[in-house]
Design an enzyme around this catalytic site. Structure first.
Site, PDB file in Angstrom:
ATOM      1  N   ASP A 132      41.971  41.617  43.935  1.00 26.62           N
ATOM      2  CA  ASP A 132      40.706  41.576  43.206  1.00 26.62           C
ATOM      3  C   ASP A 132      39.985  42.923  43.265  1.00 26.62           C
ATOM      4  O   ASP A 132      40.164  43.702  44.202  1.00 26.62           O
ATOM      5  CB  ASP A 132      39.793  40.498  43.783  1.00 26.62           C
ATOM      6  CG  ASP A 132      40.194  39.103  43.343  1.00 26.62           C
ATOM      7  OD1 ASP A 132      40.799  38.975  42.268  1.00 26.62           O
ATOM      8  OD2 ASP A 132      39.904  38.144  44.076  1.00 26.62           O
ATOM      9  N   ARG A 185      43.919  41.265  35.231  1.00 27.92           N
ATOM     10  CA  ARG A 185      42.924  40.238  34.903  1.00 27.92           C
ATOM     11  C   ARG A 185      41.702  40.979  34.378  1.00 27.92           C
ATOM     12  O   ARG A 185      41.109  41.799  35.090  1.00 27.92           O
ATOM     13  CB  ARG A 185      42.536  39.416  36.126  1.00 27.92           C
ATOM     14  CG  ARG A 185      41.350  38.452  35.851  1.00 27.92           C
ATOM     15  CD  ARG A 185      40.688  37.988  37.126  1.00 27.92           C
ATOM     16  NE  ARG A 185      41.544  37.081  37.876  1.00 27.92           N
ATOM     17  CZ  ARG A 185      41.524  36.966  39.195  1.00 27.92           C
ATOM     18  NH1 ARG A 185      40.719  37.740  39.910  1.00 27.92           N
ATOM     19  NH2 ARG A 185      42.327  36.109  39.804  1.00 27.92           N
TER      20      ARG A 185
END
Length: 308
Positions: A132, A185
């Site tokens: 992330d 993402r």
């Protein structure tokens, strides 16, 4: 003012204790967080799989402050990968470098994450680790590490990262990641950043998201579009259709418990759909930070609590 309020609330131990014991707090946690344990996350993942939805699981937690906490966090992710394999789940994992000890010992964090990607890549079938993105102080280090990880033998396609469309540097970062065919993402952005490095207007963030989305869809690499914004979702669907991009060549991504009706609609229409499933004991700070990021989410969350 609202942002400062929510940040302050996220740090209140007394309010956290009350929230996590209250009926409303329990309702929130059961709707948006899988539970406290690995078994809770795998149970929810299995339920989503049965509905045709893939999953990315993330263990909620604050930045670790010592080596022991970092190693414990990594051990939990090893357990997650084992449980996903044992239960044949269509699921992967998402993690933050600070949860792996980046602020304590950067080499330790690199070693722990490398070990997790090694494990994911060697599984049958192979799994995937999403690193992330955090605040801007970590952006370059995160990207450098992901490029390095992806180039290691056996790691290609087994590790990816996140790009935030509100960052001015996002397009250049996307181009570099695509040159290595790294899975991305794409989200709008979750941290407070100054105008020198980030778009401040929603319209600019959205416009950049759509621009980057088109780059991703045309790249031939499997990416995730993380958004609950129906306008952007419709833009992506229209672009994919006009460019004859297969519906299963990318995926939409949403948070567990939010817009379940839209999630199922996308699945019924043949679009890829992955749900981000957080679990762990840190759900109260998690939600307060979400509200601090965008105070309008207060109304969004209340509205979605009433949805089927």
């Amino acid at each position: 003012m609202l942002r400062a309020l929510f940040i302050s609330l996220s740090e209140s131990r007394s309010l956290r204790a009350i929230a996590e014991r209250s009926a409303v707090g329990q309702r929130l946690s059961s709707r948006f967080v899988a539970g406290n344990h690995v078994e809770d996350a795998t149970r929810v993942a299995a339920e989503l799989n049965r509905r045709g939805i893939t999953v990315s699981v993330d263990n909620l937690g604050e930045n670790v402050t010592n080596v022991e906490e970092a190693r414990a966090s990594a051990h939990l992710y090893h357990q997650l990968l084992d449980q996903m394999a044992a239960n044949r789940l269509n699921a992967n994992v998402s993690l933050k470098l600070t949860h792996m000890g980046m602020d304590v010992d950067e080499q330790l964090a690199r070693d722990l994450v490398t070990g997790l990607v090694d494990k994911a890549a060697s599984m049958s079938p192979p799994n995937f680790v999403r690193v992330d993105m955090e605040g801007s102080p970590y952006t370059q280090r995160t990207l450098d590490f992901v490029h390095e990880l992806h180039r290691r033998p056996g790691h290609a396609g087994r590790v990816g990262t996140v790009i935030q469309s509100y960052m001015l540097r996002a397009e250049a970062d996307v181009e570099k990641l695509l040159s290595d065919r790294i899975r991305i993402r794409l989200c709008k952005g979750a941290y407070k950043e100054p105008p020198e490095i980030a778009f401040q207007k929603k319209s600019d963030v959205d416009a950049n998201y759509i621009k980057l989305m088109k780059m991703l869809l045309k790249s031939g690499v499997y990416h995730g579009l993380a958004t609950h914004d129906e306008n952007i979702i419709n833009e992506a669907k229209a672009f994919a259709t006009s460019e004859k991009i297969a519906r299963d060549s990318f995926e939409f991504q949403m948070l567990h418990g939010i817009r379940r009706d839209l999630q199922q609609s996308l699945v019924r229409d043949g679009w890829g759909m992955r749900v981000y499933v957080p679990f762990g004991t840190e759900w109260y700070p998690y939600f307060m930070r979400r509200l601090a990021e965008r105070p309008a989410n207060v109304f969004f969350l209340v509205k979605n609590m009433l949805r089927i």
